[in-house]
Design a protein around this motif. Structure first.
Motif, mmCIF file in Angstrom:
data_model
loop_
_atom_site.group_PDB
_atom_site.id
_atom_site.type_symbol
_atom_site.label_atom_id
_atom_site.label_comp_id
_atom_site.label_asym_id
_atom_site.label_seq_id
_atom_site.Cartn_x
_atom_site.Cartn_y
_atom_site.Cartn_z
ATOM 1 N N MET A 33 0.847 -1.196 0.000
ATOM 2 C CA MET A 33 0.000 0.000 0.000
ATOM 3 C C MET A 33 0.884 1.248 0.000
ATOM 4 O O MET A 33 1.601 1.508 0.980
ATOM 5 C CB MET A 33 -0.895 0.021 1.242
ATOM 6 C CG MET A 33 -1.941 -1.049 1.236
ATOM 7 S SD MET A 33 -3.207 -0.707 0.007
ATOM 8 C CE MET A 33 -3.285 -2.300 -0.723
ATOM 9 N N LYS A 35 -0.490 4.299 -0.961
ATOM 10 C CA LYS A 35 -1.364 5.481 -1.012
ATOM 11 C C LYS A 35 -0.878 6.530 -0.012
ATOM 12 O O LYS A 35 -0.091 6.210 0.893
ATOM 13 C CB LYS A 35 -2.807 5.080 -0.741
ATOM 14 C CG LYS A 35 -3.035 4.419 0.592
ATOM 15 C CD LYS A 35 -4.410 3.770 0.644
ATOM 16 C CE LYS A 35 -4.615 3.099 1.977
ATOM 17 N NZ LYS A 35 -5.929 3.303 2.537
ATOM 18 N N TYR A 39 2.060 6.302 2.856
ATOM 19 C CA TYR A 39 1.752 6.596 4.263
ATOM 20 C C TYR A 39 2.707 7.689 4.789
ATOM 21 O O TYR A 39 3.191 7.645 5.920
ATOM 22 C CB TYR A 39 1.868 5.346 5.135
ATOM 23 C CG TYR A 39 0.742 4.321 4.992
ATOM 24 C CD1 TYR A 39 0.242 3.966 3.755
ATOM 25 C CD2 TYR A 39 0.194 3.688 6.105
ATOM 26 C CE1 TYR A 39 -0.779 3.020 3.626
ATOM 27 C CE2 TYR A 39 -0.823 2.736 5.982
ATOM 28 C CZ TYR A 39 -1.300 2.421 4.736
ATOM 29 O OH TYR A 39 -2.303 1.481 4.607
ATOM 30 N N HIS A 160 -12.481 -5.915 2.131
ATOM 31 C CA HIS A 160 -11.645 -5.245 3.142
ATOM 32 C C HIS A 160 -12.306 -5.427 4.503
ATOM 33 O O HIS A 160 -13.502 -5.152 4.653
ATOM 34 C CB HIS A 160 -11.540 -3.754 2.779
ATOM 35 C CG HIS A 160 -10.502 -3.011 3.548
ATOM 36 N ND1 HIS A 160 -9.231 -3.488 3.779
ATOM 37 C CD2 HIS A 160 -10.550 -1.788 4.158
ATOM 38 C CE1 HIS A 160 -8.542 -2.602 4.481
ATOM 39 N NE2 HIS A 160 -9.313 -1.572 4.723
ATOM 40 N N ASN A 195 -5.353 -7.144 5.089
ATOM 41 C CA ASN A 195 -4.525 -5.973 5.382
ATOM 42 C C ASN A 195 -3.498 -6.385 6.446
ATOM 43 O O ASN A 195 -3.390 -7.571 6.781
ATOM 44 C CB ASN A 195 -5.402 -4.806 5.846
ATOM 45 C CG ASN A 195 -6.191 -5.144 7.099
ATOM 46 O OD1 ASN A 195 -6.149 -6.282 7.594
ATOM 47 N ND2 ASN A 195 -6.928 -4.188 7.616
ATOM 48 N N SER A 196 -2.774 -5.420 7.019
ATOM 49 C CA SER A 196 -1.704 -5.790 7.960
ATOM 50 C C SER A 196 -2.207 -6.646 9.111
ATOM 51 O O SER A 196 -1.624 -7.680 9.444
ATOM 52 C CB SER A 196 -1.055 -4.531 8.546
ATOM 53 O OG SER A 196 -0.453 -3.779 7.529
ATOM 54 N N ARG A 211 -2.417 -7.381 1.273
ATOM 55 C CA ARG A 211 -2.298 -5.938 1.013
ATOM 56 C C ARG A 211 -1.777 -5.210 2.248
ATOM 57 O O ARG A 211 -2.508 -4.488 2.920
ATOM 58 C CB ARG A 211 -3.673 -5.363 0.610
ATOM 59 C CG ARG A 211 -4.319 -6.059 -0.595
ATOM 60 C CD ARG A 211 -5.481 -5.234 -1.135
ATOM 61 N NE ARG A 211 -6.461 -4.884 -0.140
ATOM 62 C CZ ARG A 211 -7.536 -5.607 0.167
ATOM 63 N NH1 ARG A 211 -7.781 -6.752 -0.474
ATOM 64 N NH2 ARG A 211 -8.375 -5.203 1.109
ATOM 65 N N GLY A 213 -0.188 -2.489 4.582
ATOM 66 C CA GLY A 213 0.063 -1.046 4.593
ATOM 67 C C GLY A 213 0.920 -0.732 5.801
ATOM 68 O O GLY A 213 2.156 -0.806 5.761
ATOM 69 N N ILE A 214 0.261 -0.480 6.925
ATOM 70 C CA ILE A 214 0.955 0.063 8.099
ATOM 71 C C ILE A 214 2.098 -0.825 8.584
ATOM 72 O O ILE A 214 3.099 -0.323 9.101
ATOM 73 C CB ILE A 214 -0.071 0.345 9.236
ATOM 74 C CG1 ILE A 214 0.496 1.331 10.237
ATOM 75 C CG2 ILE A 214 -0.539 -0.925 9.928
ATOM 76 C CD1 ILE A 214 0.682 2.720 9.728
ATOM 77 N N TYR A 343 -1.145 5.881 11.507
ATOM 78 C CA TYR A 343 -1.453 6.180 10.097
ATOM 79 C C TYR A 343 -1.617 7.696 9.901
ATOM 80 O O TYR A 343 -1.102 8.286 8.954
ATOM 81 C CB TYR A 343 -2.774 5.549 9.673
ATOM 82 C CG TYR A 343 -2.957 4.060 9.778
ATOM 83 C CD1 TYR A 343 -2.867 3.390 10.984
ATOM 84 C CD2 TYR A 343 -3.290 3.319 8.653
ATOM 85 C CE1 TYR A 343 -3.098 2.030 11.071
ATOM 86 C CE2 TYR A 343 -3.516 1.951 8.726
ATOM 87 C CZ TYR A 343 -3.427 1.311 9.947
ATOM 88 O OH TYR A 343 -3.658 -0.031 10.032
#
Ligand SMILES: Cc1ncc(COP(=O)(O)O)c(C=O)c1O
Length: 358
Positions: A33, A35, A39, A160, A195-196, A211, A213-214, A343
């Motif tokens: 991720m 976006k 981050y 999601h 996600n994470s 996927r 991200g963080i 985030y």
């Protein structure tokens, strides 16, 4: 000239965190991720560090996708849920972007829009967040329509989670089952939902694409990873002490003298404020590290400055380095004091803050 306010970004930490994703989800492809400018870490830098470890990138806005594509002509790039009018669809196909289709109207528009080249779509099912995504009936209709459309190259099925970091896994299991059952009823298609938090806490949800991200940026939303698998903060937010003074008992510090000295105190003024991305609502007591030692916020954060109580650190001097978050002081901890999450802290670092990539 030395910087007074800067972030240091660690490629070693970023690559370490990506390697943890790889270990936790060894069979899944990884869609990193990126976006919100990775981050807040710099999307192009993150992409450069990760391009050989991950299988693709995702962004949330067409402007982010354009920039990322320009620097990464070969990468698989997914444009997450947004408004896809015919012009944007045409541009996405031209730029060879994958797109998330999260409503039936967009699926119909896509089927009718002539495109310069075929496009890969990720159909999104609403599994309970009620933010984006189709109902099961709409999803099946969109799937059937697009699988019969010539200019669709591949179809992926995604969803999601709303509560993946919850200690009780039952809701995520139910949500995951919704996508799995529907997807299987339509054939064999790549599935993506984790996600994470789900990558860490729900291995049965990894499927074909994860996927993260963080967690790439060093925050573990489940707080379960430890030892060799502990994540490392990528961003270290730092600033220097630019003034030090003694204040007498009962004197106040900062706007409205919110903080009052209970006894004589020593106050250091640090060159970071809300215009740099440090939260203005940080309460007194929010921790910082001065030369590696804990101290705490004393007084309201202003635009360019903040004040900290260093009474217990008498050697504190002008020019000393103060860590606002990063190694030894997780952004999540600052987030807890300020009623937010890492985030938001990461993505709010502003332009004028210097960046040092190491
Ligand atoms: C659709 C989607 N997938 C994955 C992620 C990554 O989530 P996280 O940063 O919690 O790993 C996000 C982030 O909000 C998202 O919107």
């Amino acid at each position: 000239m030395h910087s007074t306010t800067w972030i240091e970004l660690s490629s070693e930490a970023l690559r370490h965190n990506a390697s943890i994703v790889r270990q936790l989800a060894p069979k899944a492809a990884i869609l990193a991720m990126l976006k919100a400018n990775g981050y807040g870490h710099g999307a192009s830098w993150v992409a450069e560090q990760l391009k050989t470890t991950v299988n693709g990138f995702a962004v949330a806005r067409p402007c982010e996708a354009r920039l990322l594509r320009a620097a990464n002509p070969q990468a698989r790039i997914l444009l997450l849920g947004t408004l896809l009018d015919s012009d944007i669809l045409f541009e996405c196909a031209t730029l060879e972007l994958d797109v998330v289709v999260h409503d039936l109207a967009t699926a119909k528009r896509l089927a009718q829009t002539p495109l310069p080249r075929p496009i890969a779509v990720w159909l999104k099912l609403n599994i309970g967040m009620n933010r984006l995504g189709m109902s099961a009936t709409e999803f099946s209709e969109a799937h059937n329509l697009l699988s019969a459309t010539d200019h669709i190259s591949t179809i992926q099925h995604m969803s999601h989670f709303s509560d993946a970091e919850d200690i009780d896994p039952s809701l995520s299991q139910q949500q995951s089952q919704k996508l799995l059952t529907l997807s299987n009823s339509l054939g064999e298609y790549p599935i993506s939902m984790a996600n994470s938090a789900a990558i860490i806490a729900h291995p049965d949800t990894h499927h074909d694409w994860v996927r993260p991200g963080i967690m790439l940026y060093g925050d573990d939303p489940t707080q379960r990873l430890s030892g060799d698998r502990a994540l490392k903060p990528v961003m270290n937010f730092k600033a220097r002490v630019i003034a030090v003074r003694n204040v007498a008992e009962a004197e106040g510090v900062g706007y409205n003298r919110r903080w009052r000295a209970k006894t004589a105190a020593r106050i250091a003024t640090v060159a970071a404020g809300y215009a740099d991305g440090y939260p203005r609502n940080a309460p007194d007591g929010t921790p910082v590290l001065v030369n590696g030692q804990r101290a705490s916020l004393a007084g309201r954060v202003s635009m360019d400055l903040m004040t900290i109580d260093v009474s217990h650190l008498p050697t504190t001097a002008i020019g000393d380095e103060v860590s606002l978050w990063g190694d030894g002081l997780p952004a999540a901890e600052i987030g807890k004091h300020c009623g937010t999450i890492s985030y938001e802290l990461f993505t709010r670092i502003t332009e004028r803050v210097d960046r040092f990539y190491r």
